[in-house]
Structure formats: structure tokens, C-alpha cells
Design an enzyme around this catalytic site. Structure first.
Site, PDB file in Angstrom:
ATOM      1  N   HIS A   1      -2.345  34.285  64.605  1.00  0.00           N
ATOM      2  CA  HIS A   1      -2.444  33.080  63.777  1.00  0.00           C
ATOM      3  C   HIS A   1      -1.287  32.119  64.042  1.00  0.00           C
ATOM      4  CE1 HIS A   1      -5.645  34.537  60.870  1.00  0.00           C
ATOM      5  NE2 HIS A   1      -5.393  35.601  61.622  1.00  0.00           N
TER       6      HIS A   1
ATOM      7  N   SER B   1      -1.414  44.693  71.876  1.00  0.00           N
ATOM      8  CA  SER B   1      -0.373  44.318  72.827  1.00  0.00           C
ATOM      9  C   SER B   1       0.791  43.693  72.096  1.00  0.00           C
ATOM     10  CB  SER B   1      -0.908  43.377  73.904  1.00  0.00           C
ATOM     11  OG  SER B   1       0.052  43.244  74.928  1.00  0.00           O
TER      12      SER B   1
ATOM     13  N   ASP C   1       0.061  40.882  62.703  1.00  0.00           N
ATOM     14  CA  ASP C   1       0.427  42.170  62.123  1.00  0.00           C
ATOM     15  C   ASP C   1       1.108  42.999  63.209  1.00  0.00           C
ATOM     16  OD1 ASP C   1      -0.760  41.650  59.683  1.00  0.00           O
ATOM     17  OD2 ASP C   1      -2.210  43.288  59.778  1.00  0.00           O
TER      18      ASP C   1
END
EC number: 4.1.1.65
Length: 281
Positions: A143, A248, A90
Site C-alpha cells: 500500500h 518477499s 505487513d
């Protein structure tokens, strides 16, 4: 002027000490402290706690435990099409495109070299890249963007500059200066790398196969090889690779010139498992 002061402070703040102190607070299991920090973060960063698998903040053992929270099942659907490369995180798709003459775009008017980023001059197959910035409000797990087998992991020590639009525009070679973890995978399109870039206040980088690797666990470059018969660490697209304990940047490197991105411009919001690129026939 405000940006100049912020950048100046980045150079004088003791990065490692500051991050270690923040890590101590973030790992505290004191109920009152961790609940205060969680509520403060939800309010300040406008975190949508309704997306979390666990919405009761009392169930989180620490602030870090809250920051690596899992999402509700099915909240980020993923394409089953093998020709789709999905977003690993995200965040904001800050830059993406071709790796030209061995260089990647950091921000408008600024580039940095692939060699400096991965601390390896022998790898020349990467031709495409995408950089995703995770803000404190975002989901912090990373992911797998494509089916693949882990072959190598490289820890590269470095600075811990804050990573955001201001530092990207003002700190030369930002992503090649900061501490980072490069994970290499063998895939159907060739070698793909997923890079976890550390930053100021990031209390740690962890992977599901190794555990905590950063911040500043090692003074020198460390290499773990997994491409032998003793290991068989495989991931399906969408599987969890690891996480940041705050926020980050993730950079994905790809080898195939027949990859086309699904976006027309940078700085677009993107969700984990969302279509990032298409592998052409």
C-alpha cells in the site's frame, strides 16, 4: 552448518526455472490441487484466514488468488495525520534508518549501495530507508505510505535468491542482486520510492496500473515514465499499489532528513497502514 548448506543451495538452484515451475502450480485452477495447496499453506505458515475478506477457500480461483487475498474492511486502520508515513506492508521491519555515504544496512555488518539498488547514480536525494520482509504467512498487498503521484517505474532484472534473515546475513548485496521493481512518486516531502524485491518462489510482482511485471519478464532494465500530461496516476495514503504472489521484501526510500522513525530497533513486527515514521515540522 544448516545455514551454510541453505546458502550453498541458493547458488546452485536454477532460480528462474524453479520460480516458473512454482508459478505454474500456484496459478493452477484445478480445484483439488489449489485447495490442497491453500490448506497446506494455512497449516504450515499459520495463516490467520479469519482476517481475509473471503474466508471460504473454495471461492479462491487459484493458490495465487488466495495469496493476494484482501483483508476485511477496517482491519488495518490508518492515521489521517498528513505528517505520518505509514507502513506499506505487513511483515517484519528488518532494517531502517539513515542512508549513510550512499549505503543502506542490509543486516548487521552488511551494507549495500543505493546506486546498486536502484541502478541509478543520478539520484542522491534519498536519505532514509526502511526494509520490510513479508513472510508467507503475511498479507501480500503493498500500500501507499504517503499521498503521491506516480512519476516513473523501473524494472531491474536480477537473481531470485530467497529473502530471509539467513540470506540477508550471508549473501552480499542481496537486495541489489535480486530482481526488483522501483516505483517513484512525487510527494509533499519530495521523491519517495517504493521497491518490490523479488525472491525465489515468488510467482510474480504486479501493480494496479500495469499488471504483472515479474518474474524475469524482461532481460534488460525497463523504464516507464508517467510524469507527463498523458498520465495522472495518483494515490492516497493507504491505497493499494500492487502485490507479491507469495512473499518477499518491500523497501521504501525517503528524501527528508526531518523524518523520524517510530521504532527504536529493527526486527519488529509491523502491519500495513501502521505508523512507520513522522515528518517533523
Amino acid at each position: 552448518m544448516k545455514d551454510k548448506i541453505f546458502i550453498f543451495l541458493q547458488y546452485i538452484i536454477p532460480h528462474s526455472l524453479t520460480s516458473r515451475l512454482v508459478s505454474k502450480l500456484a496459478e493452477s485452477k484445478n480445484k483439488h490441487l489449489k485447495n490442497y495447496l491453500i490448506n497446506l499453506a494455512i497449516k504450515k505458515f499459520k495463516i490467520d484466514i479469519s482476517e481475509a475478506k473471503e474466508t471460504d477457500i473454495n471461492k479462491y480461483t487459484s493458490f495465487n488468488n488466495f495469496f493476494i487475498r484482501e483483508l476485511k474492511d477496517g482491519l488495518r486502520p490508518i492515521s489521517s495525520d498528513k505528517k505520518i508515513i505509514s507502513s506499506p506492508a505487513d511483515g517484519v521491519l528488518s532494517e531502517f534508518g539513515d542512508i549513510t555515504n550512499g549505503s543502506l544496512v542490509q543486516a548487521k555488518g552488511k551494507t549495500f549501495t543505493l546506486k546498486a539498488l536502484i541502478a541509478d547514480s543520478s539520484t542522491t536525494d534519498f536519505t532514509k530507508f526502511a526494509t520490510i520482509y513479508l513472510s508467507p504467512k503475511d498479507y501480500h498487498r503493498v500500500h501507499m505510505p504517503i499521498d503521491g503521484k506516480l512519476t516513473k517505474m523501473v524494472y531491474i532484472p536480477g537473481k531470485l535468491f530467497s529473502v530471509n534473515k539467513v540470506t540477508a546475513q550471508n549473501v552480499d548485496d542481496l537486495f541489489a542482486k535480486n530482481e526488483r521493481l522501483v516505483c517513484y512518486f512525487k510527494t509533499e516531502i519530495g521523491e519517495v520510492a517504493v521497491i518490490f524485491v523479488g525472491a525465489l518462489l515468488v510467482a510474480g510482482i504486479e501493480t494496479v496500473w500495469h499488471g504483472k511485471v515479474a518474474p524475469n519478464y524482461y532481460k534488460d532494465i525497463q523504464i516507464w515514465n508517467y510524469d507527463n500530461d498523458s498520465f495522472n496516476i495518483e494515490f492516497k495514503k493507504g491505497d493499494t499499489l500492487g502485490w507479491f504472489n507469495f512473499g518477499s521484501t518491500v523497501i521504501i526510500l525517503m528524501p527528508n532528513n526531518n523524518i523520524s522513525f517510530k521504532y527504536n530497533q529493527s526486527n519488529a513486527n509491523i502491519s500495513v497502514n501502521q505508523d512507520l515514521a513522522l515528518i517533523a515540522e
